[in-house]
Design an enzyme around this catalytic site. Sequence first.
Site, mmCIF file in Angstrom:
data_model
loop_
_atom_site.group_PDB
_atom_site.id
_atom_site.type_symbol
_atom_site.label_atom_id
_atom_site.label_comp_id
_atom_site.label_asym_id
_atom_site.label_seq_id
_atom_site.Cartn_x
_atom_site.Cartn_y
_atom_site.Cartn_z
ATOM 1 N N LYS A 165 40.813 45.503 22.317
ATOM 2 C CA LYS A 165 41.118 45.104 23.688
ATOM 3 C C LYS A 165 42.071 46.131 24.284
ATOM 4 O O LYS A 165 42.784 46.813 23.546
ATOM 5 C CB LYS A 165 41.775 43.717 23.716
HETATM 6 P P1 NAD Z 1 38.271 38.104 36.973
HETATM 7 O O1 NAD Z 1 39.399 39.011 37.275
HETATM 8 O O2 NAD Z 1 36.920 38.442 37.490
HETATM 9 O O3 NAD Z 1 38.603 36.608 37.454
HETATM 10 C C1 NAD Z 1 39.766 35.920 37.097
HETATM 11 C C2 NAD Z 1 39.848 34.698 38.005
HETATM 12 O O4 NAD Z 1 40.921 33.873 37.588
HETATM 13 C C3 NAD Z 1 40.097 35.050 39.468
HETATM 14 O O5 NAD Z 1 39.336 34.160 40.279
HETATM 15 C C4 NAD Z 1 41.580 34.744 39.646
HETATM 16 O O6 NAD Z 1 41.902 34.429 40.993
HETATM 17 C C5 NAD Z 1 41.700 33.555 38.733
HETATM 18 N N1 NAD Z 1 43.046 33.269 38.281
HETATM 19 C C6 NAD Z 1 43.990 34.105 37.825
HETATM 20 N N2 NAD Z 1 45.098 33.430 37.511
HETATM 21 C C7 NAD Z 1 44.840 32.137 37.763
HETATM 22 C C8 NAD Z 1 45.567 30.933 37.627
HETATM 23 N N3 NAD Z 1 46.820 30.926 37.162
HETATM 24 N N4 NAD Z 1 44.954 29.788 37.951
HETATM 25 C C9 NAD Z 1 43.683 29.782 38.422
HETATM 26 N N5 NAD Z 1 42.962 30.867 38.580
HETATM 27 C C10 NAD Z 1 43.528 32.030 38.238
HETATM 28 O O7 NAD Z 1 38.258 37.960 35.378
HETATM 29 P P2 NAD Z 1 37.050 37.495 34.454
HETATM 30 O O8 NAD Z 1 36.367 38.719 33.962
HETATM 31 O O9 NAD Z 1 36.281 36.419 35.127
HETATM 32 O O10 NAD Z 1 37.858 36.901 33.208
HETATM 33 C C11 NAD Z 1 38.335 35.551 33.165
HETATM 34 C C12 NAD Z 1 38.553 35.145 31.718
HETATM 35 O O11 NAD Z 1 37.325 35.296 31.002
HETATM 36 C C13 NAD Z 1 39.568 36.001 30.944
HETATM 37 O O12 NAD Z 1 40.189 35.191 29.983
HETATM 38 C C14 NAD Z 1 38.689 37.021 30.249
HETATM 39 O O13 NAD Z 1 39.298 37.586 29.109
HETATM 40 C C15 NAD Z 1 37.508 36.145 29.889
HETATM 41 N N6 NAD Z 1 36.264 36.858 29.612
HETATM 42 C C16 NAD Z 1 35.703 37.711 30.502
HETATM 43 C C17 NAD Z 1 34.495 38.318 30.203
HETATM 44 C C18 NAD Z 1 33.776 39.218 31.168
HETATM 45 O O14 NAD Z 1 32.640 39.608 30.878
HETATM 46 N N7 NAD Z 1 34.322 39.540 32.329
HETATM 47 C C19 NAD Z 1 33.879 38.092 28.967
HETATM 48 C C20 NAD Z 1 34.475 37.201 28.081
HETATM 49 C C21 NAD Z 1 35.658 36.586 28.407
#
Ligand code: NAD
Length: 424
Positions: free
Chosen positions: A114
């Site tokens: 990561k």
């Molecule tokens: P992103 O940046 O696209 O979206 C994050 C979202 O969370 C945004 O809508 C933001 O406004 C919201 N957010 C942030 N802090 C917040 C809070 N305190 N309360 C409510 N909403 C909040 O990120 P993402 O890629 O969607 O990732 C989200 C989660 O999924 C993370 O834990 C990431 O590690 C995990 N993840 C992502 C992927 C991927 O392919 N992008 C894959 C596996 C896991």
Amino acid sequence: MTATAPAPALPADDPWLNAQRQFDNAAQILNLSPGLRAVLREVRRELLVRFPVKMDNGSLRVFEGYRVQHNTTRGPAKGGIRFHPQTNLEEVKALSMWMTWKCALMNIPYGGAKGGVVVDPKELSHRELERLSRRFASEISMLIGPDSDIPAPDVNTNAEVMAWMMDTISMEAGYSIPAVVTGKPLDIGGSEGRPSATGRGVTITAIEICKRLDRDPNATTVAVQGFGNVGSVSAELMAERGFRICAVSDVSGGVYNPMGLHVHGLLNHRSATGGVAGFPGSRPVTNSELLELPVDILVPAALENQITARNAGRIQASVIIEGANGPTTPDADLILEQRGVVVVPDILANAGGVTVSYFEWVQDLQSFFWEEGEINKQLERILRRAFAQMCQQADLHHVSLRLGAYLVAVKRVADATAVRGIYP
Ligand code: NAD
């Protein structure tokens, strides 16, 4: 301590200690030797970089970033890069360990890694963001490569950031290396289906857990925390499969309508206003209220430590599907388990992203690209297989689905370590 100093993080909220605790639970049941435990409960490599970026006004700012490889026994390290003001080395270490187990559970030939940069990208211009992304890629280039460590998007990073990173590494090498990152735009070797893969995986997981619990998706209500890549696609695809999305939230706040929200309308509203807050036909809820709403399924899809010992007793959903990494602490897990709440763990529920990243890497290495139908079919096959293996272990040992998933994953990495032997 001054009145403005942040409260010290409780040990229960330290993602790295929590990741190690989850590993220890599995190692205990698997009866791993002390030596193997010592190897697997630490990260293999951690790189901390501090680097300058030229701001648009001519000034210099120094940023801190990390790339951590937890394990590379089963293949190259794999894992996303996040840009977030609160990220730190301990968080990135935890995320790298979770990637190792996730790839092993999916049985794809990767280890776990990561990366992160301490930055609020909303404070940067587009040009500053590009310079930061390129310089960070260059700073960690000693670790990354298609055979060694392959980054991908995570919180606040996207296909454009991946394109800048791929271009930087390629320019430094003197030739194009598309397989060095995944989650790229289609024009430069990205894969069909990658942007929606994690949300698609959450949706496949939701359907599988409904089958296991004999529940009808058409009579199932859902709240989604986080409306970014994972949360918004999950909401959209789950709605298509008949689930009723009653609440969503992002940093702008949350919205709730027990009769259901129109997800396409929400996506348009987010495009127009930058967030979900104020969506017509809904009432506002805070992010903490959203977690405790009377819905059937809760999908945390934002950040870690959202469901803790402090609020686990008040969660009304009977199923939690972890779209985010590490949203539930081990203390909360114990409370939820006692209350009969089923938690589908992150290393299964959000593994759609890394699985299609794997397809992207395979396509780049072969310079031969598949159609989206094929990708979605293979994704579903791999996720359903892992889901069944997780349930089989959970049922066999009478443990939670998280522990069932860890038993499958940790055993695969432990077996691979044993069969390779210890160098020299
Ligand atoms: P992103 O940046 O696209 O979206 C994050 C979202 O969370 C945004 O809508 C933001 O406004 C919201 N957010 C942030 N802090 C917040 C809070 N305190 N309360 C409510 N909403 C909040 O990120 P993402 O890629 O969607 O990732 C989200 C989660 O999924 C993370 O834990 C990431 O590690 C995990 N993840 C992502 C992927 C991927 O392919 N992008 C894959 C596996 C896991």
